[in-house]
Design an enzyme around this catalytic site. Structure first.
Site, PDB file in Angstrom:
ATOM      1  CE  LYS A   1      -3.809   1.894   2.865  1.00 36.73           C
ATOM      2  NZ  LYS A   1      -4.662   1.432   4.073  1.00 36.73           N
TER       3      LYS A   1
ATOM      4  CB  SER B   1      -7.362   4.129   3.477  1.00 34.00           C
ATOM      5  OG  SER B   1      -6.643   3.290   4.578  1.00 34.00           O
TER       6      SER B   1
ATOM      7  CB  SER C   1      -8.038   1.350   6.492  1.00 36.13           C
ATOM      8  OG  SER C   1      -8.516   2.815   6.768  1.00 36.13           O
TER       9      SER C   1
END
Length: 466
Positions: free
Chosen positions: A79, A154, A178
């Site tokens: 990420k 996220s 997230s």
């Protein structure tokens, strides 16, 4: 036009999970380079529709030396809010001038040391502050089950890539849901471990309230279980009880508390509730004692979390400005981030009382497990929204209200520090996967993984290829 997007085909990856693919590579039945090329081809096929890749490093993957680890040779993404040496880190924000990181951060190192072949960095919304991976001035990351809908956030890019079959597993992290939110809306397993179980990014443990946890999203419980065991071996926690490798369902009859109302006492969307009830029946049918209960949390928790959420926008902006200098341009922050910062500036005296109450959240969380072993809740209050419904350029108060209505169950685990896992279950209208959340006392990841294995066995996860 509604569309399902996946890349599952008869190549070196097939429909294997990460554990299965690593076994094929170790046995020599497939070659490491063959797997890398197949994954690159899949990413190149799917990303124009999903917009899930922030930065690709395909040539780096092709020339990387084989590394030893449980997942040696398995392609994956990190990420784009953790540093990997040689790649930019932009935190989903147009405010950064892309610049290669000098060193690899601790959580990225813990992930990559398991032998993964890094293909690049996945998308997230700006600073990971919202629940849909959408932007101002660039395409949203889309849900591969139904591209009209959000991929969550996220860790939305990681989840979209895994759900679509581009890679079997990807790095994710979670400061309010997230990992679990994108796992839920993309039909994946997403475990938020106990606070500090895994290595954190610099400065996280010095925050007034530490909310952020690292992990992965995967298509099977065993991938998540094997990753946690491998990460734990890499750097064991000094005081938490070790989890070890969990390889299947447990045999203990558990007391499960079924929760269908959020902190404010509101019921969820009918389809979300139907998925919850189905999972409750499945677990009761497997021999567990399922009893309906309620969250015992003062409703002021919601306002306190909102205040701290807004404070995060200021803390991160200040940190990035200090650390990146002219390569960080605050004027280019998106409207939602600016709106969060403005919320704190309008009511600065609310910050310290909110932090004080949130710090007491660990005891509040722990108290929920006096009479039950596990809590069964929805992950989200309603199905994944359509693209645009949570776009960051709409009026701040309007979007913030929508987010509070959507993210009704995940933040308590971040404040309380306890583990929770999103587990796929059933399908909803529009070919959207259903999901439930299992929560347990701090340190009890083994209980959650054993129960997740059992739910996977008695109610197999929906398949995007079906």
């Amino acid at each position: 036009m509604t569309e399902t997007v996946h890349t599952f085909t008869d190549d070196a990856l097939g429909d294997l999970d990460a554990v299965g693919l690593a076994a094929e590579i170790r046995s020599g039945r497939v070659g490491r380079q063959e797997v890398t090329e197949a994954a690159i081809a899949r990413v190149e096929k799917v990303n124009p529709q999903l917009n899930a890749v922030q930065f690709a490093c395909f040539e780096r993957a092709r020339t990387a030396r084989a590394s030893v680890g449980v997942f040696s040779g398995v392609p994956a993404f990190v990420k784009d809010n953790v540093d990997v040496a040689g790649l930019p880190t932009c935190h989903g924000s147009a405010a950064f001038v892309p610049h290669p990181a000098r060193r690899t951060s601790a959580p990225a190192e813990q992930f990559l040391r398991q032998g993964f072949v890094l293909l690049g960095k996945s998308t997230l919304p700006e600073f990971g502050l919202t629940a849909s991976t959408e932007y101002v001035g660039r395409p949203a990351t889309r849900n591969p089950w139904n591209t009209d809908h959000s991929a969550g956030a996220s860790s939305g890019g990681s989840a979209a890539l895994v759900a679509s079959g581009a890679v079997p597993i990807a790095h994710a992290n979670d400061g309010g849901g997230s990992i679990r939110i994108p796992a839920a809306v993309n039909g994946l397993v997403g475990l938020k471990a106990t606070r500090c179980r895994l290595l954190d990014q610099p400065g996280v443990r010095s925050l007034p309230v530490n909310l952020v946890n690292e992990g992965v999203v995967s298509r099977t419980v065993r991938d998540t279980a094997h990753y946690l065991a491998a990460a734990e071996r890499y750097r064991p926690h000094r005081t938490l009880p070790p989890v070890g490798l969990v390889e299947g369902p447990g045999d203990r009859r558990l007391r499960i508390g079924l929760i269908r109302h959020d902190v404010l006492g509101r019921r969820v969307h009918p389809e979300t509730e139907a998925v919850l009830d189905s999972a409750a029946r499945a677990l009761a049918g497997a021999g567990h004692d399922v009893t309906e209960t309620r969250l015992s949390v003062d409703p002021v928790f919601v306002e306190d979390f909102k205040t701290y959420w807004a404070l995060f926008a200021i803390l991160m902006s200040a940190s990035f400005a200090a650390g990146h200098g002219r390569r960080f341009r605050p004027r280019d922050l998106d409207p939602f981030t600016k709106g969060l910062a403005a919320k704190v500036r309008r009511a600065p005296l609310s910050v310290l009382p909110a932090i004080r109450r949130l710090r007491a959240g660990t005891a509040v969380y722990d108290a929920h497990f006096t009479d039950v072993d596990v809590l069964l809740t929805p992950v989200l209050s309603h199905p994944a929204p359509r693209i645009g419904e949570h776009a960051p350029d709409q009026p701040f108060d309007e979007l913030f209200g929508k987010l509070i209505d959507y993210v009704g169950f995940t933040p308590l685990n971040n404040v309380g520090g306890g583990p929770a896992v999103s587990v796929p279950h059933g399908l909803m209208t529009g070919n959207l996967p259903g999901s439930v959340q299992l929560s347990a006392p701090r340190g009890a990841e083994r209980t959650l993984l054993e129960l997740a294995y059992q739910l996977e066995a008695v109610s197999p996860f929906p398949k995007i290829t079906a």
